[in-house]
Design a protein around this motif. Structure first.
Motif, short mmCIF file in Angstrom:
data_model
loop_
_atom_site.label_atom_id
_atom_site.label_comp_id
_atom_site.label_asym_id
_atom_site.label_seq_id
_atom_site.Cartn_x
_atom_site.Cartn_y
_atom_site.Cartn_z
N ARG A 1 1.07 -6.43 -2.91
CA ARG A 1 2.51 -6.55 -3.08
C ARG A 1 2.86 -6.50 -4.55
O ARG A 1 2.14 -7.05 -5.39
CB ARG A 1 3.02 -7.86 -2.48
CG ARG A 1 2.75 -8.03 -0.99
CD ARG A 1 3.14 -9.40 -0.48
NE ARG A 1 2.38 -10.46 -1.15
CZ ARG A 1 2.30 -11.71 -0.71
NH1 ARG A 1 2.97 -12.07 0.39
NH2 ARG A 1 1.59 -12.61 -1.36
N SER A 2 3.98 -5.87 -4.88
CA SER A 2 4.44 -5.89 -6.26
C SER A 2 4.76 -7.32 -6.67
O SER A 2 5.14 -8.14 -5.83
CB SER A 2 5.68 -5.00 -6.43
OG SER A 2 6.79 -5.58 -5.79
N THR A 3 4.58 -7.61 -7.93
CA THR A 3 4.78 -8.99 -8.40
C THR A 3 6.25 -9.39 -8.45
O THR A 3 6.54 -10.58 -8.59
CB THR A 3 4.15 -9.17 -9.79
OG1 THR A 3 4.73 -8.21 -10.70
CG2 THR A 3 2.65 -8.97 -9.74
N VAL A 4 7.17 -8.43 -8.32
CA VAL A 4 8.60 -8.76 -8.42
C VAL A 4 9.30 -8.74 -7.06
O VAL A 4 10.45 -9.18 -6.96
CB VAL A 4 9.33 -7.80 -9.38
CG1 VAL A 4 8.76 -7.90 -10.78
CG2 VAL A 4 9.28 -6.36 -8.87
N ASP A 5 8.62 -8.23 -6.03
CA ASP A 5 9.29 -8.11 -4.73
C ASP A 5 8.22 -8.05 -3.63
O ASP A 5 7.45 -7.09 -3.56
CB ASP A 5 10.15 -6.84 -4.70
CG ASP A 5 11.11 -6.80 -3.52
OD1 ASP A 5 10.76 -7.35 -2.45
OD2 ASP A 5 12.20 -6.20 -3.65
N SER A 6 8.21 -9.06 -2.76
CA SER A 6 7.19 -9.13 -1.71
C SER A 6 7.42 -8.11 -0.60
O SER A 6 6.55 -7.94 0.27
CB SER A 6 7.16 -10.54 -1.11
OG SER A 6 8.40 -10.84 -0.48
N ARG A 7 8.55 -7.42 -0.59
CA ARG A 7 8.79 -6.38 0.40
C ARG A 7 8.38 -4.99 -0.08
O ARG A 7 8.53 -4.03 0.65
CB ARG A 7 10.28 -6.36 0.81
CG ARG A 7 10.68 -7.54 1.68
CD ARG A 7 12.13 -7.44 2.10
NE ARG A 7 12.48 -8.49 3.05
CZ ARG A 7 12.38 -8.38 4.37
NH1 ARG A 7 11.94 -7.26 4.89
NH2 ARG A 7 12.70 -9.38 5.15
N ILE A 8 7.90 -4.91 -1.31
CA ILE A 8 7.45 -3.63 -1.86
C ILE A 8 5.96 -3.71 -2.12
O ILE A 8 5.48 -4.52 -2.93
CB ILE A 8 8.20 -3.27 -3.15
CG1 ILE A 8 9.70 -3.11 -2.87
CG2 ILE A 8 7.64 -1.98 -3.75
CD1 ILE A 8 10.51 -2.76 -4.08
N TYR A 9 5.20 -2.85 -1.43
CA TYR A 9 3.76 -2.76 -1.58
C TYR A 9 3.44 -1.49 -2.38
O TYR A 9 4.23 -0.53 -2.40
CB TYR A 9 3.07 -2.70 -0.21
CG TYR A 9 3.19 -3.99 0.58
CD1 TYR A 9 2.10 -4.84 0.71
CD2 TYR A 9 4.39 -4.36 1.18
CE1 TYR A 9 2.19 -6.03 1.43
CE2 TYR A 9 4.50 -5.55 1.89
CZ TYR A 9 3.39 -6.38 2.02
OH TYR A 9 3.50 -7.56 2.72
N VAL A 10 2.28 -1.49 -3.01
CA VAL A 10 1.88 -0.35 -3.83
C VAL A 10 0.41 -0.05 -3.56
O VAL A 10 -0.41 -0.98 -3.41
CB VAL A 10 2.08 -0.63 -5.34
CG1 VAL A 10 1.94 0.66 -6.15
CG2 VAL A 10 3.42 -1.29 -5.60
N LEU A 11 0.05 1.25 -3.50
CA LEU A 11 -1.34 1.60 -3.29
C LEU A 11 -1.72 2.84 -4.09
O LEU A 11 -0.87 3.55 -4.63
CB LEU A 11 -1.64 1.81 -1.80
CG LEU A 11 -0.97 2.97 -1.03
CD1 LEU A 11 -1.63 4.31 -1.28
CD2 LEU A 11 -0.99 2.68 0.46
N GLY A 12 -3.02 3.09 -4.16
CA GLY A 12 -3.54 4.29 -4.81
C GLY A 12 -3.34 4.31 -6.30
O GLY A 12 -3.39 3.28 -6.98
N ASP A 13 -3.09 5.51 -6.84
CA ASP A 13 -2.95 5.69 -8.29
C ASP A 13 -1.77 4.95 -8.87
O ASP A 13 -1.71 4.73 -10.07
CB ASP A 13 -2.80 7.19 -8.60
CG ASP A 13 -3.98 8.02 -8.15
OD1 ASP A 13 -5.01 7.42 -7.78
OD2 ASP A 13 -3.87 9.26 -8.16
#
Length: 438
Positions: A305-317
């Motif tokens: 999860r992004s550190t500023v928003d738990s509803r936004i996930y990030v993967l890969g590059d």
């Protein structure tokens, strides 16, 4: 006056998972979670078709021969049950939970589609990376970077023209590749194979040499970061392919006809490829107020999860994920993206049900090198650090298994098996050197 973006009116009351980016990780995620539960999956990409990035060098060299070299996102959406929206992401409004896609235009700048917005309940950022130029003079104007299918096609057109000229003049085309990671090293081998298609066989013997390939590395050794045994195997095969290797050479300028180093050395070049590393796409810094690392990647927690928003996930590059106990984030490879996609495919449906997902755990599966008729070697990772150096049939099977897994995840077991069978019966022969570090 700029028109307001068209509002998203496609939702039917179901929660929506919005996946931004159709690279290996993003596409695998969308394909695996579609039809899993009572929610909608939407994939966004600016291109209409998927090309597996570890094979872009094959597209560039013209040696690719696979049913999954390029496949339409529109077709995949229909097959796998997700929705596809073509467009370029320009903004994420975290408060409104809304993503804006920019105006689509043709090559002459004429508007083809208006700006649009897409609402989401969960957003996954998987927008990939770009090859940085490190501020080197002339890279943008005079070198090719293989960041997408359009780059590969542009290189192929220029390469064909240079090879035709070499055949007519008898002067070998000079191709210089800066960077000895997977992209640069594999491209060098594939170009040598492509050379054979331009030769005119002579009575009593083969045609002359049409191509000179040089790999340039700023580090003291090629492929920095791998172990010495594996490096020695790769160097041996590259020498057998008559690929020149230059190390400890930091490029200061790229011109249309040569490269220059900070030490004053020069190399002639008819066609320069810049493959010096990978950084996050600059777009990430402009999308929202994310926390980013020194390479522009979005910092994520142990659940991606992004550190500023738990509803936004990030993967890969796009993600800067540092495993517990480690000092550096995971490398930007297809292996990492695929594992993160598989994790989120299980976790996100539970998140929509109000459950807390488990932490992501990365398993280093090592590095595999397929050397065509010369055999296969590789370094396979285990839970401990005493990795195993493997060779021969086992290593070859392990290498092919990596791409097969991607095909199965994207197409499903049945259609993926059909695609694999098509690859196996293809009349095209494999490259002289095939490196897979992703």
């Amino acid at each position: 006056m700029t028109a307001a973006p068209l509002q998203d009116k496609s939702r039917a009351g179901k929660p929506r998972i919005l996946v931004l980016g159709g690279g290996s990780g993003g596409l695998e995620l969308a394909s695996q979670i579609a039809r899993q539960g009572d929610f909608e999956t939407v994939l966004v990409d600016r291109q209409p078709a998927h090309v597996w990035k570890p094979r872009l060098h094959e597209v560039a060299a013209g040696t690719v021969a696979t049913s999954l070299a390029e496949i339409s996102f529109y077709l995949l959406a229909n097959l796998r049950g997700f929705h596809f929206e073509q467009g370029e992401v320009v903004e994420i409004d975290r408060d409104a939970r809304r993503v804006t896609l920019g105006v689509m235009t043709d090559t002459d700048g004429r508007e083809l589609a208006a700006a649009r917005t897409l609402d989401y309940d969960i957003c996954v950022v998987a927008l990939g990376g770009k090859t940085p130029d490190f501020g080197t003079t002339g890279v943008a104007e005079n070198a090719v970077r293989l960041d997408g299918p359009e780059d590969a096609e542009a290189f192929r057109r220029r390469f064909i023209a240079k090879m035709i000229a070499a055949r007519e003049t008898g002067l070998p085309a000079e191709v210089v590749i800066v960077g000895t990671g997977a992209t640069g090293t594999e491209l060098a081998a594939h170009l040598r194979r492509s050379e054979r298609g331009f030769r005119r066989e002579q009575v009593g013997g083969g045609g002359g040499k049409l191509l000179s390939v040089t790999l340039i590395e700023a580090a003291p050794q090629i492929m920095p970061g791998i172990d010495d045994d594996l490096r020695a195997q790769i160097v041996q095969r590259l020498r057998a392919l008559d690929v020149k290797m230059v190390t400890d050479a930091e490029i200061s300028e790229v011109t249309p006809t040569e490269l220059r180093t900070v030490k004053g050395e020069t190399w002639p070049s008819d066609l320069t490829v810049w493959a010096a590393g990978l950084a996050a796409t600059p777009l990430l810094k402009r999308l929202s107020d994310f926390e980013v690392d020194g390479k522009g990647r979005i910092v994520v927690d142990e659940r991606l999860r992004s550190t500023v928003d738990s509803r936004i996930y990030v993967l890969g590059d796009s993600a800067a994920f540092t495993p517990p106990g480690e000092e550096r984030p995971l490398p930007p490879t297809a292996q990492t993206a695929s594992q993160q996609a598989a994790h989120l495919a299980k976790a996100l449906p539970d998140v929509l049900k109000g459950k807390t997902p488990p932490p992501f755990r990365h398993e280093d599966k090592g590095r595999l090198v397929s050397l065509g008729r010369a055999g296969t070697v590789g370094r396979v990772g285990f839970s401990r650090r005493d990795d195993l150096l493997i060779k021969g049939t086992f290593a070859l099977a392990a290498y092919h298994g990596l791409e097969r897994q991607h095909q199965w995840r994207v197409l499903g077991r049945l259609r993926g098996s059909v695609a694999i069978l098509a690859d196996l019966v293809s009349p095209a022969k494999g490259p002289a050197l095939k490196l897979h570090a992703d």
